[in-house]
Design a protein around this motif. Structure first.
Motif, PDB file in Angstrom:
ATOM      1  N   LEU A   1      33.389  48.319  52.299  1.00 21.20           N
ATOM      2  CA  LEU A   1      32.848  47.015  51.938  1.00 21.20           C
ATOM      3  C   LEU A   1      33.579  46.438  50.722  1.00 21.20           C
ATOM      4  N   ALA A   2      33.857  47.287  49.728  1.00 20.13           N
ATOM      5  CA  ALA A   2      34.601  46.823  48.561  1.00 20.13           C
ATOM      6  C   ALA A   2      35.989  46.344  48.961  1.00 20.13           C
ATOM      7  N   GLY A   3      36.629  47.059  49.875  1.00 16.40           N
ATOM      8  CA  GLY A   3      37.948  46.642  50.346  1.00 16.40           C
ATOM      9  C   GLY A   3      37.911  45.318  51.072  1.00 16.40           C
ATOM     10  N   VAL A   4      36.913  45.137  51.924  1.00 16.83           N
ATOM     11  CA  VAL A   4      36.789  43.889  52.676  1.00 16.83           C
ATOM     12  C   VAL A   4      36.518  42.710  51.740  1.00 16.83           C
ATOM     13  N   LEU A   5      35.643  42.916  50.750  1.00 21.24           N
ATOM     14  CA  LEU A   5      35.341  41.847  49.796  1.00 21.24           C
ATOM     15  C   LEU A   5      36.597  41.435  49.038  1.00 21.24           C
ATOM     16  N   THR A   6      37.395  42.417  48.632  1.00 20.41           N
ATOM     17  CA  THR A   6      38.612  42.115  47.881  1.00 20.41           C
ATOM     18  C   THR A   6      39.636  41.412  48.759  1.00 20.41           C
ATOM     19  N   LEU A   7      39.777  41.867  50.007  1.00 19.28           N
ATOM     20  CA  LEU A   7      40.688  41.196  50.933  1.00 19.28           C
ATOM     21  C   LEU A   7      40.275  39.753  51.166  1.00 19.28           C
ATOM     22  N   ALA A   8      38.980  39.507  51.239  1.00 24.16           N
ATOM     23  CA  ALA A   8      38.488  38.142  51.444  1.00 24.16           C
ATOM     24  C   ALA A   8      38.827  37.249  50.262  1.00 24.16           C
TER      25      ALA A   8
ATOM     26  N   GLN B   1      42.834  54.854  44.975  1.00 26.91           N
ATOM     27  CA  GLN B   1      44.163  54.324  44.718  1.00 26.91           C
ATOM     28  C   GLN B   1      44.427  53.074  45.556  1.00 26.91           C
ATOM     29  N   THR B   2      44.041  53.136  46.822  1.00 31.48           N
ATOM     30  CA  THR B   2      44.245  51.992  47.701  1.00 31.48           C
ATOM     31  C   THR B   2      43.388  50.809  47.278  1.00 31.48           C
ATOM     32  N   LEU B   3      42.124  51.072  46.941  1.00 36.23           N
ATOM     33  CA  LEU B   3      41.243  49.990  46.490  1.00 36.23           C
ATOM     34  C   LEU B   3      41.780  49.340  45.218  1.00 36.23           C
ATOM     35  N   LEU B   4      42.317  50.150  44.305  1.00 34.97           N
ATOM     36  CA  LEU B   4      42.871  49.599  43.072  1.00 34.97           C
ATOM     37  C   LEU B   4      44.079  48.715  43.372  1.00 34.97           C
ATOM     38  N   ALA B   5      44.948  49.163  44.283  1.00 36.28           N
ATOM     39  CA  ALA B   5      46.118  48.360  44.651  1.00 36.28           C
ATOM     40  C   ALA B   5      45.694  47.040  45.288  1.00 36.28           C
ATOM     41  N   ILE B   6      44.699  47.090  46.169  1.00 37.69           N
ATOM     42  CA  ILE B   6      44.208  45.870  46.817  1.00 37.69           C
ATOM     43  C   ILE B   6      43.609  44.919  45.781  1.00 37.69           C
ATOM     44  N   ALA B   7      42.853  45.482  44.827  1.00 39.61           N
ATOM     45  CA  ALA B   7      42.227  44.648  43.802  1.00 39.61           C
ATOM     46  C   ALA B   7      43.282  43.992  42.900  1.00 39.61           C
ATOM     47  N   ILE B   8      44.315  44.745  42.526  1.00 40.60           N
ATOM     48  CA  ILE B   8      45.385  44.178  41.691  1.00 40.60           C
ATOM     49  C   ILE B   8      46.101  43.058  42.428  1.00 40.60           C
ATOM     50  N   ASN B   9      46.427  43.283  43.686  1.00 38.63           N
ATOM     51  CA  ASN B   9      47.110  42.254  44.468  1.00 38.63           C
ATOM     52  C   ASN B   9      46.245  41.006  44.628  1.00 38.63           C
ATOM     53  N   ALA B  10      44.947  41.192  44.845  1.00 43.66           N
ATOM     54  CA  ALA B  10      44.051  40.040  44.974  1.00 43.66           C
ATOM     55  C   ALA B  10      43.969  39.266  43.660  1.00 43.66           C
ATOM     56  N   THR B  11      43.947  39.989  42.539  1.00 46.23           N
ATOM     57  CA  THR B  11      43.912  39.327  41.229  1.00 46.23           C
ATOM     58  C   THR B  11      45.186  38.525  40.992  1.00 46.23           C
ATOM     59  N   VAL B  12      46.336  39.132  41.306  1.00 43.84           N
ATOM     60  CA  VAL B  12      47.610  38.422  41.171  1.00 43.84           C
ATOM     61  C   VAL B  12      47.627  37.180  42.054  1.00 43.84           C
ATOM     62  N   THR B  13      47.095  37.302  43.257  1.00 44.72           N
ATOM     63  CA  THR B  13      47.047  36.164  44.178  1.00 44.72           C
ATOM     64  C   THR B  13      46.266  35.000  43.584  1.00 44.72           C
ATOM     65  N   MET B  14      45.091  35.279  43.043  1.00 43.08           N
ATOM     66  CA  MET B  14      44.267  34.197  42.496  1.00 43.08           C
ATOM     67  C   MET B  14      44.905  33.556  41.270  1.00 43.08           C
ATOM     68  N   ILE B  15      45.563  34.365  40.442  1.00 44.34           N
ATOM     69  CA  ILE B  15      46.224  33.809  39.258  1.00 44.34           C
ATOM     70  C   ILE B  15      47.401  32.922  39.660  1.00 44.34           C
ATOM     71  N   VAL B  16      48.237  33.410  40.576  1.00 44.72           N
ATOM     72  CA  VAL B  16      49.403  32.628  41.000  1.00 44.72           C
ATOM     73  C   VAL B  16      48.972  31.364  41.738  1.00 44.72           C
ATOM     74  N   LEU B  17      47.944  31.450  42.575  1.00 41.13           N
ATOM     75  CA  LEU B  17      47.445  30.256  43.248  1.00 41.13           C
ATOM     76  C   LEU B  17      46.981  29.204  42.248  1.00 41.13           C
ATOM     77  N   ALA B  18      46.330  29.648  41.187  1.00 41.71           N
ATOM     78  CA  ALA B  18      45.891  28.702  40.160  1.00 41.71           C
ATOM     79  C   ALA B  18      47.085  28.030  39.495  1.00 41.71           C
ATOM     80  N   LEU B  19      48.182  28.772  39.306  1.00 43.71           N
ATOM     81  CA  LEU B  19      49.363  28.218  38.645  1.00 43.71           C
ATOM     82  C   LEU B  19      50.121  27.232  39.537  1.00 43.71           C
ATOM     83  N   ILE B  20      50.152  27.488  40.834  1.00 45.34           N
ATOM     84  CA  ILE B  20      50.925  26.618  41.737  1.00 45.34           C
ATOM     85  C   ILE B  20      50.020  25.713  42.570  1.00 45.34           C
ATOM     86  N   TRP B  21      48.767  25.573  42.157  1.00 39.33           N
ATOM     87  CA  TRP B  21      47.787  24.812  42.932  1.00 39.33           C
ATOM     88  C   TRP B  21      48.238  23.371  43.172  1.00 39.33           C
TER      89      TRP B  21
END
Length: 289
Positions: free
Chosen positions: A20-27, A139-159
């Motif tokens: 569930l945590a993985g799915v929430l982060t992917l979303a 480890q996988t959940l942490l990688a997914i969470a980091i990538n999702a965080t990077v995604t939201m930050i970059v989207l905000a910058l290039i919005w």
């Protein structure tokens, strides 16, 4: 009864909580990217890129087995390589970018399956193609969470340039040079989120939680910000319902999540207030002067 069905599996089993945590982060990371894929008419490009990461992930598997870091790095390299090559072919020849992407992704898919088949078993091949969201570790959940965080930050910058390019790309080119860097950054986000989805849903279904929620949002909202919220909510609800469905049936979790999301898409297609089929068949009365 409702507790036993909707809550108990996640209270009693740690692997369900991890899933569930993985799915929430992917979303949170993938659904907003999917909205821009849809608005830029690049949904099939996302599907092609999902297959393009397979040979890199397969080489990582060949070298290190089911190692998270090796498969992630391999998938990122393969995805970026295919995106760059497809762009170069489209610019240096008369072949359109969608056709060059189709050629590269078919080659990538066949090459990746071949590599996994050489080293692994049918179970390994199924894991790579369809993922296993119930086997996510810390480890996988942490990688997914980091990538999702990077995604939201970059989207905000290039919005701003992304939105402008969706509305009027010619105007953006005339007033700013931010279009090309924003496009490259966006393609990088697509690859990152496909690698995210690869660990949970496999290469064949990774794009599902990006494209389908975006399609759902299109039938419920008109402005981009609302579409983002609807897409994220649809991905979260569908992921949760898919995990519940998989827990009580024999349907694998990845396909169950995508099937539920597809069902929500079909319901939105019929009943959505924005261009839904029933809305078009029975439009409301217009205000008369």
């Amino acid at each position: 009864m409702m507790y036993d069905v909707l809550i108990a599996p996640f209270v009693e089993f740690e692997f369900m909580r991890r899933a569930l945590a993985g799915v929430l982060t992917l979303a949170l990371g993938g659904a907003p990217v999917g909205v821009f894929l849809m608005l830029r008419r690049m949904s099939l490009v996302g599907d092609a890129m999902a297959h393009a990461i397979l040979p890199g992930a397969a080489i990582g598997f060949l070298l290190s087995g089911l190692n998270l870091i090796a498969m992630t790095v391999g998938g990122l390299i393969a995805g970026f390589t295919v995106a760059i090559l497809a762009g170069l072919v489209a610019r240096m020849t008369e072949l359109k970018e969608d056709a060059s992407l189709a050629a590269f992704y078919l080659f990538s898919l066949a090459l990746g399956v071949t590599i996994v088949s050489i080293r692994g078993t049918n179970i390994d091949l199924l894991h790579v193609l369809f993922g296993n969201v119930l086997a996510l570790d810390d480890q996988t959940l942490l990688a997914i969470a980091i990538n999702a965080t990077v995604t939201m930050i970059v989207l905000a910058l290039i919005w701003r340039p992304l939105v402008m390019e969706c509305v009027d790309p010619l105007f953006l080119r005339s007033v700013s040079r931010a279009g090309a860097p924003a496009h490259l950054a966006f393609l990088a986000l697509v690859v990152i989120n496909l690698v995210n989805g690869f660990h949970a849903l496999g290469t064949l279904l990774a794009v599902g939680l990006m494209v389908l929620p975006a399609g759902i949002a299109r039938f419920w909202a008109r402005d981009i910000s609302t579409m983002m919220m609807v897409a994220v909510a649809a991905a979260i609800v569908s992921g949760y319902a898919g995990l519940v469905l998989s827990f009580f049936t024999k349907v694998p979790p990845g396909p169950a999540i995508i099937l539920v999301t597809a069902f929500v898409y079909l319901a939105s297609l019929l009943f959505g207030p924005v261009s839904g089929l029933l809305r078009q068949m029975f439009p409301g009365r217009h205000l008369e002067a």
